[in-house]
Design a protein around this motif. Structure first.
Motif, mmCIF file in Angstrom:
data_model
loop_
_atom_site.group_PDB
_atom_site.id
_atom_site.type_symbol
_atom_site.label_atom_id
_atom_site.label_comp_id
_atom_site.label_asym_id
_atom_site.label_seq_id
_atom_site.Cartn_x
_atom_site.Cartn_y
_atom_site.Cartn_z
ATOM 1 N N ARG A 56 0.836 -1.201 0.000
ATOM 2 C CA ARG A 56 0.000 0.000 0.000
ATOM 3 C C ARG A 56 0.866 1.245 0.000
ATOM 4 O O ARG A 56 1.899 1.274 0.647
ATOM 5 C CB ARG A 56 -0.892 0.019 1.254
ATOM 6 C CG ARG A 56 -2.006 -1.023 1.238
ATOM 7 C CD ARG A 56 -3.007 -0.733 0.131
ATOM 8 N NE ARG A 56 -4.047 -1.740 0.035
ATOM 9 C CZ ARG A 56 -3.997 -2.792 -0.776
ATOM 10 N NH1 ARG A 56 -2.945 -3.005 -1.538
ATOM 11 N NH2 ARG A 56 -5.004 -3.641 -0.838
ATOM 12 N N ASP B 168 0.022 -16.973 -9.612
ATOM 13 C CA ASP B 168 -1.037 -16.015 -9.317
ATOM 14 C C ASP B 168 -1.885 -15.793 -10.571
ATOM 15 O O ASP B 168 -1.380 -15.908 -11.687
ATOM 16 C CB ASP B 168 -0.374 -14.689 -8.903
ATOM 17 C CG ASP B 168 -1.286 -13.792 -8.087
ATOM 18 O OD1 ASP B 168 -2.463 -14.144 -7.889
ATOM 19 O OD2 ASP B 168 -0.801 -12.731 -7.655
ATOM 20 N N GLU C 92 -16.614 -13.187 -2.855
ATOM 21 C CA GLU C 92 -17.411 -12.141 -2.217
ATOM 22 C C GLU C 92 -18.782 -12.611 -1.772
ATOM 23 O O GLU C 92 -19.451 -11.927 -0.999
ATOM 24 C CB GLU C 92 -17.572 -10.941 -3.183
ATOM 25 C CG GLU C 92 -16.254 -10.204 -3.438
ATOM 26 C CD GLU C 92 -16.412 -8.974 -4.316
ATOM 27 O OE1 GLU C 92 -17.465 -8.833 -4.981
ATOM 28 O OE2 GLU C 92 -15.466 -8.158 -4.343
ATOM 29 N N PHE D 177 -13.295 -10.868 0.189
ATOM 30 C CA PHE D 177 -13.947 -9.940 1.099
ATOM 31 C C PHE D 177 -15.095 -10.575 1.867
ATOM 32 O O PHE D 177 -15.499 -10.086 2.911
ATOM 33 C CB PHE D 177 -14.442 -8.696 0.331
ATOM 34 C CG PHE D 177 -13.328 -7.856 -0.269
ATOM 35 C CD1 PHE D 177 -11.987 -8.160 -0.053
ATOM 36 C CD2 PHE D 177 -13.626 -6.734 -1.047
ATOM 37 C CE1 PHE D 177 -10.960 -7.383 -0.598
ATOM 38 C CE2 PHE D 177 -12.613 -5.945 -1.590
ATOM 39 C CZ PHE D 177 -11.280 -6.268 -1.372
#
Ligand code: C2E
Ligand code: MG
Ligand code: MG
Ligand code: MG
Length: 278
Positions: free
Chosen positions: A64, A181, A241, A260
């Motif tokens: 980040r 990935d 999700e 999430f």
């Protein structure tokens, strides 16, 4: 008239392109400064057992960047800019440094972190010294082999470079697990599954999004899961999700869930609390 319009459009296009280049190089300079002014940090995205979604089995370290003036800048934006310069190498080392430091702190606090995955750019593999440099950083923080996994995309493998294969071998021999990935979104040959010492395939969010509603996405996910099983590889679904995506993945034998629905990427301290209560 049409000609005039065309010229105007071209001019507009050129100035947008110019602006884009200016923005990119300003961002590149800001990113260079970010390496020394503390604007970079890691989040940890927990991964859970698909069959026991409360059970923490791993986490992915995600970079980040909070710029003082511009605010948070997405990795989708700054990683490609870093990739075009030498910055990606520095960023890669910084990520490894921050991650090893965190793991060391958790272990010092008496916690047992699961395997932590980090993302490596194709350049890291192509330049050489990736495995040896990582070994150095791990030694400095007392991180043992078996604690880390490196994620790379298929794009890393397209050049069939000897250096890349050498790095992969060295990482594997040093006890670092290897994961592909965004599996299925890039260009690579399936023979890599046979040839490389892989531990895991990550199913990309673009396929997970379609589970339960798109036949083609389901076919790709099913094929990935069955190939992984045949090769003895672990599978992680990314971007889960909804409850129905989770149910589909459970029914089709996916091993791990990252998304999430179960957790957002966590700050170091929040992830440490999760370890404490695990
Ligand atoms: P990735 O490695 O495929 O990482 C997964 C991305 O999917 C992360 O976004 C994560 O937050 C997001 N994600 C996971 N589950 C969900 C979900 O349920 N819903 C939604 N909407 N998103 C979900 P993030 O952190 O923005 O990272 C984007 C990409 O940036 C990464 O994709 C990776 O390619 C790159 N990146 C991030 N950190 C690093 C790093 O340290 N080094 C390098 N080289 N690349 C990095
Ligand atoms: Mg990743
Ligand atoms: Mg991914
Ligand atoms: Mg991705």
């Amino acid at each position: 008239r049409a000609k005039e319009e065309g010229r105007n459009r071209l001019r507009l296009y050129k100035s947008e392109l110019h602006q884009q280049l200016l923005d990119d190089s300003a961002l590149e300079e800001a990113l260079r400064r970010a390496l020394s002014n503390g604007e970079l940090r890691l989040l940890y995205h927990p991964q859970f057992d698909a069959n026991d979604p409360k059970r923490l089995l791993g986490a992915e370290a995600l970079l980040r960047w909070d710029n003082r003036e511009k605010g948070p800048i997405s990795p989708e934006r700054f990683i490609p800019i870093a990739e075009r310069s030498d910055l990606i190498t520095e960023l890669g080392w910084r990520v490894q440094e921050l991650m090893c430091k965190d793991i060391h702190e958790w272990q010092t606090a008496g916690l047992k972190p699961p395997v932590i995955s980090f993302n490596a750019s194709p350049k890291a593999f192509r330049e050489g010294k990736f495995a040896s440099r990582l070994r150095e950083i791990m030694a400095r923080y007392g991180i043992s082999p078996g604690q880390l996994q490196v994620e790379f995309t298929e794009g890393t493998l397209t050049e069939h470079s000897d250096t890349v294969y050498q790095e992969i071998r060295e990482l594997h021999e040093g006890g670092i697990e290897l994961a592909i990935d965004d599996f299925g979104t890039g260009y690579s040959c399936l023979v890599n599954l046979k040839r490389l010492p892989l531990a895991e395939l990550k199913i990309d969010k673009i396929f997970v999004d379609g589970l339960g509603k798109n036949d083609h996405d389901e076919a790709i996910a099913r094929a990935t899961l069955s190939m992984a099983q045949a090769f003895g590889l672990r599978t992680v679904a990314e971007g889960v999700e909804t409850q129905s995506q989770l149910a589909w993945l459970q029914a089709h034998g996916c091993n791990r869930i990252q998304g999430f629905l179960l957790a957002y990427p966590l700050e170091t301290e929040a992830f440490q609390s999760m370890l404490q209560s695990a």
